[in-house]
Design a protein around this motif. Structure first.
Motif, PDB file in Angstrom:
ATOM      1  N   GLY A  59      88.792  73.578  18.682  1.00 23.43           N
ATOM      2  CA  GLY A  59      89.603  73.468  19.879  1.00 23.43           C
ATOM      3  C   GLY A  59      88.892  74.019  21.097  1.00 23.43           C
ATOM      4  N   ASP A  60      89.384  73.671  22.284  1.00 22.84           N
ATOM      5  CA  ASP A  60      88.796  74.175  23.528  1.00 22.84           C
ATOM      6  C   ASP A  60      89.883  74.286  24.588  1.00 22.84           C
ATOM      7  N   ASP A  61      89.469  74.638  25.825  1.00 23.87           N
ATOM      8  CA  ASP A  61      90.470  74.892  26.865  1.00 23.87           C
ATOM      9  C   ASP A  61      90.471  73.865  27.985  1.00 23.87           C
ATOM     10  N   ALA A  62      89.655  72.807  27.903  1.00 26.55           N
ATOM     11  CA  ALA A  62      89.629  71.808  28.975  1.00 26.55           C
ATOM     12  C   ALA A  62      90.997  71.139  29.093  1.00 26.55           C
ATOM     13  N   HIS A  63      91.482  70.999  30.318  1.00 29.70           N
ATOM     14  CA  HIS A  63      92.841  70.478  30.524  1.00 29.70           C
ATOM     15  C   HIS A  63      93.056  69.125  29.859  1.00 29.70           C
ATOM     16  N   LEU A  64      92.063  68.241  29.926  1.00 30.76           N
ATOM     17  CA  LEU A  64      92.234  66.877  29.417  1.00 30.76           C
ATOM     18  C   LEU A  64      91.540  66.669  28.070  1.00 30.76           C
ATOM     19  N   SER A  65      91.158  67.738  27.410  1.00 33.44           N
ATOM     20  CA  SER A  65      90.457  67.586  26.139  1.00 33.44           C
ATOM     21  C   SER A  65      91.398  67.118  25.041  1.00 33.44           C
ATOM     22  N   THR A  66      90.902  66.206  24.203  1.00 32.05           N
ATOM     23  CA  THR A  66      91.651  65.819  23.009  1.00 32.05           C
ATOM     24  C   THR A  66      91.839  67.001  22.077  1.00 32.05           C
TER      25      THR A  66
ATOM     26  N   GLY B  23      93.559  73.328  22.856  1.00 34.95           N
ATOM     27  CA  GLY B  23      94.453  74.239  22.158  1.00 34.95           C
ATOM     28  C   GLY B  23      94.575  74.043  20.670  1.00 34.95           C
ATOM     29  N   ARG B  24      93.780  73.170  20.068  1.00 33.65           N
ATOM     30  CA  ARG B  24      93.916  72.977  18.617  1.00 33.65           C
ATOM     31  C   ARG B  24      92.618  72.457  18.017  1.00 33.65           C
ATOM     32  N   ASP B  25      92.310  72.932  16.794  1.00 27.89           N
ATOM     33  CA  ASP B  25      91.240  72.303  16.035  1.00 27.89           C
ATOM     34  C   ASP B  25      91.667  70.868  15.753  1.00 27.89           C
ATOM     35  N   THR B  26      90.732  69.953  15.870  1.00 27.41           N
ATOM     36  CA  THR B  26      91.093  68.542  15.950  1.00 27.41           C
ATOM     37  C   THR B  26      90.294  67.690  14.980  1.00 27.41           C
ATOM     38  N   GLY B  27      90.983  66.778  14.315  1.00 24.66           N
ATOM     39  CA  GLY B  27      90.334  65.744  13.521  1.00 24.66           C
ATOM     40  C   GLY B  27      90.338  64.448  14.292  1.00 24.66           C
ATOM     41  N   TYR B  28      89.262  63.685  14.177  1.00 20.31           N
ATOM     42  CA  TYR B  28      89.126  62.439  14.929  1.00 20.31           C
ATOM     43  C   TYR B  28      89.046  61.253  13.978  1.00 20.31           C
ATOM     44  N   ILE B  29      89.742  60.200  14.335  1.00 17.09           N
ATOM     45  CA  ILE B  29      89.619  58.926  13.630  1.00 17.09           C
ATOM     46  C   ILE B  29      89.217  57.879  14.650  1.00 17.09           C
ATOM     47  N   ALA B  30      88.119  57.187  14.359  1.00 17.03           N
ATOM     48  CA  ALA B  30      87.610  56.150  15.257  1.00 17.03           C
ATOM     49  C   ALA B  30      87.608  54.810  14.538  1.00 17.03           C
ATOM     50  N   ALA B  31      88.113  53.794  15.231  1.00 18.45           N
ATOM     51  CA  ALA B  31      88.110  52.419  14.712  1.00 18.45           C
ATOM     52  C   ALA B  31      87.137  51.606  15.556  1.00 18.45           C
ATOM     53  N   HIS B  32      86.306  50.802  14.874  1.00 20.47           N
ATOM     54  CA  HIS B  32      85.274  50.024  15.552  1.00 20.47           C
ATOM     55  C   HIS B  32      85.428  48.538  15.241  1.00 20.47           C
ATOM     56  N   ARG B  33      85.055  47.730  16.190  1.00 20.81           N
ATOM     57  CA  ARG B  33      84.998  46.277  15.963  1.00 20.81           C
ATOM     58  C   ARG B  33      83.717  45.745  16.600  1.00 20.81           C
TER      59      ARG B  33
ATOM     60  N   PRO C 138      98.592  68.766  27.160  1.00 15.13           N
ATOM     61  CA  PRO C 138      99.320  69.906  27.753  1.00 15.13           C
ATOM     62  C   PRO C 138      98.799  70.321  29.125  1.00 15.13           C
ATOM     63  N   GLY C 139      97.516  70.081  29.411  1.00 17.95           N
ATOM     64  CA  GLY C 139      96.957  70.498  30.683  1.00 17.95           C
ATOM     65  C   GLY C 139      96.960  69.417  31.750  1.00 17.95           C
ATOM     66  N   PHE C 140      97.682  68.321  31.516  1.00 15.06           N
ATOM     67  CA  PHE C 140      97.641  67.171  32.422  1.00 15.06           C
ATOM     68  C   PHE C 140      98.026  67.558  33.853  1.00 15.06           C
TER      69      PHE C 140
ATOM     70  N   GLY D   9      98.528  61.924  18.150  1.00 19.03           N
ATOM     71  CA  GLY D   9      97.169  61.657  18.585  1.00 19.03           C
ATOM     72  C   GLY D   9      97.006  61.672  20.096  1.00 19.03           C
ATOM     73  N   ARG D  10      95.810  62.038  20.519  1.00 24.38           N
ATOM     74  CA  ARG D  10      95.425  62.004  21.932  1.00 24.38           C
ATOM     75  C   ARG D  10      94.195  61.112  22.059  1.00 24.38           C
ATOM     76  N   PRO D  11      94.200  60.117  22.932  1.00 25.82           N
ATOM     77  CA  PRO D  11      93.076  59.185  23.009  1.00 25.82           C
ATOM     78  C   PRO D  11      91.853  59.793  23.678  1.00 25.82           C
ATOM     79  N   HIS D  12      90.697  59.417  23.180  1.00 25.04           N
ATOM     80  CA  HIS D  12      89.417  59.780  23.793  1.00 25.04           C
ATOM     81  C   HIS D  12      89.287  59.016  25.104  1.00 25.04           C
ATOM     82  N   TRP D  13      88.921  59.723  26.183  1.00 25.78           N
ATOM     83  CA  TRP D  13      88.883  59.114  27.511  1.00 25.78           C
ATOM     84  C   TRP D  13      87.777  58.088  27.670  1.00 25.78           C
ATOM     85  N   GLY D  14      86.727  58.191  26.883  1.00 29.11           N
ATOM     86  CA  GLY D  14      85.635  57.238  26.994  1.00 29.11           C
ATOM     87  C   GLY D  14      85.781  56.033  26.090  1.00 29.11           C
TER      88      GLY D  14
END
Length: 430
Positions: free
Chosen positions: A339-346, A349-359, A401-403, A381-386
Motif C-alpha cells: 500500500g501507499d499514500d498517493a491520493h489516486l493510487s490503486t 491505504g491497502r496492500d493490493t492484488g492486481y488482476i490484468a486482462a489482455h487482448r 479515498p483521496g479523490f 476494485g480500483r482501475p489502473h489509470w494507465g
C-alpha cells in the motif's frame, strides 16, 4: 503530425508539439498555450493504454528532459530529469551502487509517465514507483516552477506521486533508492488451483511473485523472485534470446495468429503457451529480471483489489468466460504490491492484488473487458489509470479515498485547466 500510443488504442492530431529541454522552456510553453486559452498534455513514451496522454490541442514531449542530476549517497536518493527512460536508470545509478526499489515488467516508460499513471511492480513489501518519490519539480498550470518535497509543500506529495499530468509538467523527480541487488528468479508452470489456494502464502514468502493464467486451462505460469546479493548465475545469451524473443515474442505472435484464424484451436494454443513459457532458475541484476521486451502489441485492463480477493475474482472470471464460451489467447496476470499514500493510487491505504486482462491488439477487447470489469468492480476494485476502463469521475470518486484531496491540489496548481483534455474531464470531472 499524428500521435499514436504503443498499443494503437489512442491517436490524435495535436495542434502543436513542443519538446522543451529546460524548466524555463517548459514555462514558456505553458505560458504560450495558456495565453491563447488552449490546453496542453504532457506525454512520455506513449505506453499508457488509456487516453491519459492524448491531447485535444497541444502536446508536450518530456523526452528532452533526460539524465541524472545528482545523487545523495548517504540518504540513497537520486534526482533524475522527468523524461529519463526507466531502461536508462540502472546505468546512471550503477556508479553509486544504487538501484530503484522495484520496477514493472517493461522499462520503456519515462520516469514522469510511470509516476503519473501509477506504474507498479510486484511484492508485498514494495510499493509503486511513485511511492518512492521524495521530491519533485514541476511547472504548474499558471507557469510557475513549484518545488515539492518533505520540507517544501509536503502536503502536495501525495498528489504529485500520481498526478495524471494535470497538476503540472514534471521536470525532475528525486527517488528513494536502495543498494543495488540481484534477483534469483524461479519460473515454473503449476496447477492453477494449487497456486490460488496458496496465493497469500506465496506472496508472503516471496519477495516478488506473479502468475500468468491462460483461459480455458488449469495451468499457471509463475515467477518467483528473491532478492540476493549474489553470486550471479545469468542466462546464456542463447537462453535469454529464446526466453525473451522466441518463446514470448515470435512464438506467441505465431500462436495468436493461428488462434485468430481457427478459433477452435484456442484452448490447445493456451495450453501450449502456458507450458512453453520460460522455465528454470537464474540470478541476474534486478532490472534484468524485473523487465522484459514487449514486442507483441495488446490492449489491457487492470484493477487493484484487496489482496485476499484475487483468488475468488480469478475463479469467477474463469466461470464467466466458460459461460460466455469466450476463449482468449493472451494470459491474465496477477500480482501484488504494498500500500501507499498517493491520493489516486490503486493501492491507497491497502496492500493490493492486481488482476490484468489482455487482448491482442488486432482483436476487439470489449467482449472480454465487458465480462471481466464487473467482476473486478464487485470485489472493490480500483482501475489502473494507465489502462483501459469504463468508469467516470463520480464512480471513481467513490472508489479512491483521496479523490477529493487530489482535486483540491489540482484546483490550486491548475485553476484554469490548462492541462485538461476530454479524458481528464471523463475521469476527474470539470
Amino acid at each position: 503530425m499524428t500521435w499514436r500510443n504503443w498499443a494503437r488504442s489512442q491517436s490524435a492530431e495535436p495542434r502543436e508539439v513542443h519538446a522543451p529541454v529546460t524548466a524555463e522552456d517548459v514555462q514558456h510553453v505553458v505560458e504560450r498555450v495558456r495565453a491563447r486559452g488552449g490546453t496542453l498534455r504532457p506525454v512520455g513514451s506513449g505506453h499508457s493504454f488509456s487516453g491519459a496522454a492524448r491531447p485535444d490541442d497541444a502536446q508536450l514531449s518530456v523526452d528532452g528532459l533526460a539524465g541524472l542530476l545528482g545523487v545523495d549517497p548517504e540518504r540513497r536518493r537520486a534526482t533524475l530529469l522527468a523524461g529519463t527512460k526507466l531502461r536508462e536508470v540502472p546505468a546512471l545509478l550503477a556508479p553509486s551502487g544504487l538501484a530503484m526499489d522495484c520496477l514493472g515488467d517493461i522499462d520503456s516508460q519515462t520516469i514522469a509517465g510511470a509516476i503519473s499513471t501509477g506504474t507498479h511492480g510486484t511484492g508485498l513489501r514494495h510499493p509503486s514507483i511513485g511511492a518512492t518519490v521524495v521530491a519533485a519539480t514541476l511547472v504548474s498550470g499558471t507557469g510557475e516552477i513549484v518545488r515539492v518535497s518533505e520540507t517544501e509543500r509536503p502536503e502536495l506529495l501525495p498528489a504529485v506521486r500520481l498526478g495524471l499530468g494535470v497538476l503540472g509538467v514534471l521536470v525532475d523527480v528525486t527517488l528513494q533508492c536502495v543498494p543495488a541487488f540481484a534477483l534469483q528468479a524461479v519460473e515454473t508452470t503449476l496447477g492453477l488451483d494449487a497456486v490460488l489456494d496458496d496465493w497469500m502464502g506465496l506472496n508472503e514468502r516471496t519477495d516478488h511473485f506473479e502468475l500468468y493464467w491462460f483461459a480455458a486451462t488449469r495451468l499457471a505460469a509463475t515467477k518467483s523472485n528473491t532478492r540476493v546479493e549474489g553470486p550471479l548465475r545469468p542466462r546464456s545469451t542463447v537462453g535469454r534470446f529464446l526466453d525473451e524473443r522466441v518463446l514470448t515474442d515470435v512464438g506467441h505472435r505465431a500462436l495468436l495468429g493461428a488462434a485468430a484464424l481457427v478459433p477452435a484451436l484456442a484452448p490447445s494454443v493456451n495450453t501450449l503457451a502456458a507450458r512453453a513459457m520460460p522455465r528454470g532458475s537464474f540470478t541476474e541484476p534486478s532490472h534484468d529480471v524485473f523487465t522484459a521486451p514487449r514486442a507483441v502489441r495488446f490492449r489491457e485492463l487492470e484493477y487493484g483489489l484487496p489482496i485476499a480477493a484475487v483468488p475468488e475474482a480469478l475463479r469467477e472470471i474463469d466461470r464467466a468466460l466458460r459461460r460466455a464460451d469466450l476463449v482468449l489467447t493472451f494470459p491474465f496476470e496477477a500480482r501484488a504490491s504494498a500500500g501507499d499514500d498517493a491520493h489516486l493510487s490503486t493501492a491507497h491505504g491497502r496492500d493490493t492484488g492486481y488482476i490484468a486482462a489482455h487482448r491482442w491488439w488486432r482483436e476487439d477487447p470489449r467482449p472480454l473487458f465487458d465480462i471481466v470489469e464487473p467482476i473486478l468492480l464487485a470485489h472493490d476494485g480500483r482501475p489502473h489509470w494507465g489502462k483501459l476502463h469504463s468508469l467516470r469521475a463520480p464512480e471513481l470518486a467513490e472508489r479512491f479515498p483521496g479523490f477529493s484531496d487530489f482535486l483540491r491540489a489540482r484546483d490550486e496548481l491548475d485553476p484554469d485547466r490548462t492541462f485538461a483534455s476530454s479524458w481528464t474531464r471523463r475521469v476527474l470531472g470539470d
